[in-house]
Design a protein around this motif. Structure first.
Motif, mmCIF file in Angstrom:
data_model
loop_
_atom_site.group_PDB
_atom_site.id
_atom_site.type_symbol
_atom_site.label_atom_id
_atom_site.label_comp_id
_atom_site.label_asym_id
_atom_site.label_seq_id
_atom_site.Cartn_x
_atom_site.Cartn_y
_atom_site.Cartn_z
ATOM 1 N N PRO A 93 8.166 76.748 110.232
ATOM 2 C CA PRO A 93 8.589 76.334 111.580
ATOM 3 C C PRO A 93 10.048 75.896 111.607
ATOM 4 N N GLY A 94 10.660 76.085 112.763
ATOM 5 C CA GLY A 94 12.050 75.687 112.921
ATOM 6 C C GLY A 94 12.274 74.210 112.686
ATOM 7 N N TRP A 95 11.302 73.380 113.074
ATOM 8 C CA TRP A 95 11.489 71.935 112.900
ATOM 9 C C TRP A 95 11.490 71.546 111.423
ATOM 10 N N VAL A 96 10.797 72.319 110.573
ATOM 11 C CA VAL A 96 10.872 72.066 109.131
ATOM 12 C C VAL A 96 12.214 72.535 108.585
ATOM 13 N N ARG A 97 12.655 73.690 109.049
ATOM 14 C CA ARG A 97 13.949 74.214 108.613
ATOM 15 C C ARG A 97 15.092 73.265 108.991
ATOM 16 N N ASP A 98 14.884 72.491 110.057
ATOM 17 C CA ASP A 98 15.928 71.580 110.531
ATOM 18 C C ASP A 98 15.891 70.221 109.846
ATOM 19 N N LEU A 99 14.932 69.979 108.957
ATOM 20 C CA LEU A 99 14.897 68.715 108.244
ATOM 21 C C LEU A 99 16.161 68.559 107.393
ATOM 22 N N PRO A 100 16.667 67.345 107.225
ATOM 23 C CA PRO A 100 17.863 67.155 106.383
ATOM 24 C C PRO A 100 17.623 67.651 104.963
ATOM 25 N N ASP A 101 18.613 68.384 104.437
ATOM 26 C CA ASP A 101 18.571 68.861 103.042
ATOM 27 C C ASP A 101 17.346 69.716 102.754
ATOM 28 N N SER A 102 16.899 70.484 103.748
ATOM 29 C CA SER A 102 15.678 71.271 103.580
ATOM 30 C C SER A 102 15.903 72.594 102.853
ATOM 31 N N ARG A 103 17.148 72.914 102.494
ATOM 32 C CA ARG A 103 17.450 74.204 101.862
ATOM 33 C C ARG A 103 17.866 74.005 100.409
ATOM 34 N N PHE A 104 17.691 75.073 99.619
ATOM 35 C CA PHE A 104 18.232 75.081 98.271
ATOM 36 C C PHE A 104 19.761 75.048 98.332
ATOM 37 N N VAL A 105 20.367 74.512 97.274
ATOM 38 C CA VAL A 105 21.824 74.532 97.119
ATOM 39 C C VAL A 105 22.137 75.117 95.749
ATOM 40 N N ASP A 106 23.069 76.076 95.703
ATOM 41 C CA ASP A 106 23.384 76.716 94.422
ATOM 42 C C ASP A 106 24.531 76.003 93.715
ATOM 43 N N GLN A 107 24.961 76.582 92.588
ATOM 44 C CA GLN A 107 25.974 75.934 91.764
ATOM 45 C C GLN A 107 27.347 75.876 92.437
ATOM 46 N N ASP A 108 27.531 76.643 93.508
ATOM 47 C CA ASP A 108 28.797 76.624 94.246
ATOM 48 C C ASP A 108 28.704 75.807 95.535
ATOM 49 N N GLY A 109 27.575 75.162 95.764
ATOM 50 C CA GLY A 109 27.408 74.359 96.960
ATOM 51 C C GLY A 109 26.935 75.122 98.178
ATOM 52 N N ARG A 110 26.557 76.374 98.008
ATOM 53 C CA ARG A 110 26.071 77.172 99.136
ATOM 54 C C ARG A 110 24.608 76.860 99.411
ATOM 55 N N ARG A 111 24.258 76.783 100.688
ATOM 56 C CA ARG A 111 22.888 76.518 101.103
ATOM 57 C C ARG A 111 22.158 77.832 101.349
ATOM 58 N N SER A 112 20.910 77.880 100.945
ATOM 59 C CA SER A 112 20.103 79.082 101.143
ATOM 60 C C SER A 112 19.563 79.138 102.553
ATOM 61 N N ASP A 113 19.176 80.328 102.969
ATOM 62 C CA ASP A 113 18.416 80.457 104.209
ATOM 63 C C ASP A 113 16.970 80.049 103.975
ATOM 64 N N TRP A 165 19.580 77.984 92.023
ATOM 65 C CA TRP A 165 19.392 77.122 93.197
ATOM 66 C C TRP A 165 18.792 75.780 92.785
ATOM 67 N N ALA A 166 19.592 74.986 92.097
ATOM 68 C CA ALA A 166 19.074 73.728 91.560
ATOM 69 C C ALA A 166 20.080 72.599 91.676
ATOM 70 N N PHE A 167 20.883 72.586 92.758
ATOM 71 C CA PHE A 167 21.979 71.632 92.844
ATOM 72 C C PHE A 167 22.037 70.911 94.195
ATOM 73 N N GLY A 168 20.922 70.893 94.904
ATOM 74 C CA GLY A 168 20.853 70.128 96.143
ATOM 75 C C GLY A 168 20.596 68.655 95.858
ATOM 76 N N PRO A 169 20.701 67.804 96.870
ATOM 77 C CA PRO A 169 20.508 66.360 96.669
ATOM 78 C C PRO A 169 19.169 66.009 96.038
ATOM 79 N N ASP A 170 18.106 66.676 96.452
ATOM 80 C CA ASP A 170 16.792 66.363 95.899
ATOM 81 C C ASP A 170 16.653 66.851 94.467
ATOM 82 N N ALA A 171 17.195 68.028 94.175
ATOM 83 C CA ALA A 171 17.099 68.566 92.820
ATOM 84 C C ALA A 171 17.839 67.707 91.806
#
Length: 281
Positions: A93-113, A165-171
């Motif tokens: 759902p879109g509301w889950v996608r909109d949660l803060p930091d809900s995406r993976f972040v790679d070694q260059d700081g890019r967020r996944s879809d 994809w292991a460099f987001g705040p949660d990871a």
């Protein structure tokens, strides 16, 4: 169409003597054709849910959609078919996608879809509530199998491409990370860089793959707690990676080019109902 494998992880649960493997089934089975399929020996159907249609806002359940899907399930069972359930987590759902930091972040700081079901605790909490609702609507014990994916994709994979994809705040945060294997053990190192020896790189790689495997274990353990006692279909595409190729990649500090080639494949699968599992891409 995706190939699937059935892995039995329960113990002491007998399968009906008149329904033993191998099984012939279809993906995305049309309920209106269930009788014809069953009559011709196709005895396993697939029913796939879509989370985005089921829970349109937090706790806002589309009961009409739920009723239609339950009726489809009953139609398939009435035709004499066993039913495999697609959880539909990747229809997020879109509301889950909109949660803060809900995406993976790679070694260059890019967020996944792709939404992060591996490291993000809030995403998992929302998914837990969704799966509990599914178990209330559908008798979990009546399903023959459940398809297990990474949540954000239709198969058990990290986002595509040449990134890690292991460099987001949660990871990176041991107090926030969702996965039972813990936070990134080398938070200041980036794949492809020097600075760590082969032993440390291999340990990091095993952690990275273990985190993805634990994404499957999380779903398996939750479904077992909700009463499911059937098969799990672990969707692991590709032909795998030879151990020698992995050793070379580790010696080269996991270069991007290798990640791009290796991402679809798996070398081994080990399933446990209570401990983190160990898959290798």
């Amino acid at each position: 169409m995706a190939a699937v494998s059935c892995v039995r992880i329960t113990s002491g649960d007998a399968i009906r003597s008149d329904f033993l493997p191998p099984f012939l089934g279809t993906l995305q089975t049309a309920p209106e054709h269930a009788g014809d399929l069953s009559g011709h020996g196709v005895k396993v159907a697939m029913l796939e849910l879509a989370w985005s249609r089921y829970e349109t806002a937090p706790g806002d359940w589309d009961v009409d959609y739920e009723r239609r899907m339950v009726e489809q399930f009953r139609t398939l069972r009435a035709a004499g078919m066993q039913v495999t359930l697609g959880l539909g987590l990747h229809y997020t759902p879109g509301w889950v996608r909109d949660l803060p930091d809900s995406r993976f972040v790679d070694q260059d700081g890019r967020r996944s879809d792709q939404v992060d079901f591996t490291f993000d605790r809030d995403v998992r909490a929302a998914a837990d509530r969704y799966l509990q609702r599914v178990a209330q609507a559908f008798p979990a014990g009546d399903f023959f199998a459940v398809r297990i994916t990474s949540g954000g994709r239709g198969e058990l994979l990290f986002p595509a491409g040449d990134s890690y994809w292991a460099f987001g705040p949660d990871a990176l945060d041991a107090d926030r990370v969702a996965t039972a294997v813990g936070a990134n053990p080398l938070p200041d190192w980036r794949p492809g860089d020097d600075g760590e020896d082969a032993t440390a790189v291999r340990q990091w790689y095993d952690w990275y793959v273990g985190a993805l495997a634990e994404t499957a274990t999380w779903q398996i353990d939750l479904l077992r707690s909700l009463g499911f006692r059937g098969y799990f279909e672990i969707l692991t595409p590709g032909v795998g990676v030879q151990p020698e190729a992995l050793d070379r990649a580790v010696a080269a500090h996991l270069p991007r080019a290798w990640r791009a080639r290796a991402s679809p494949g798996w070398t081994s699968t080990s399933v446990s109902p209570t401990t983190p599992t160990s898959w290798r891409p």
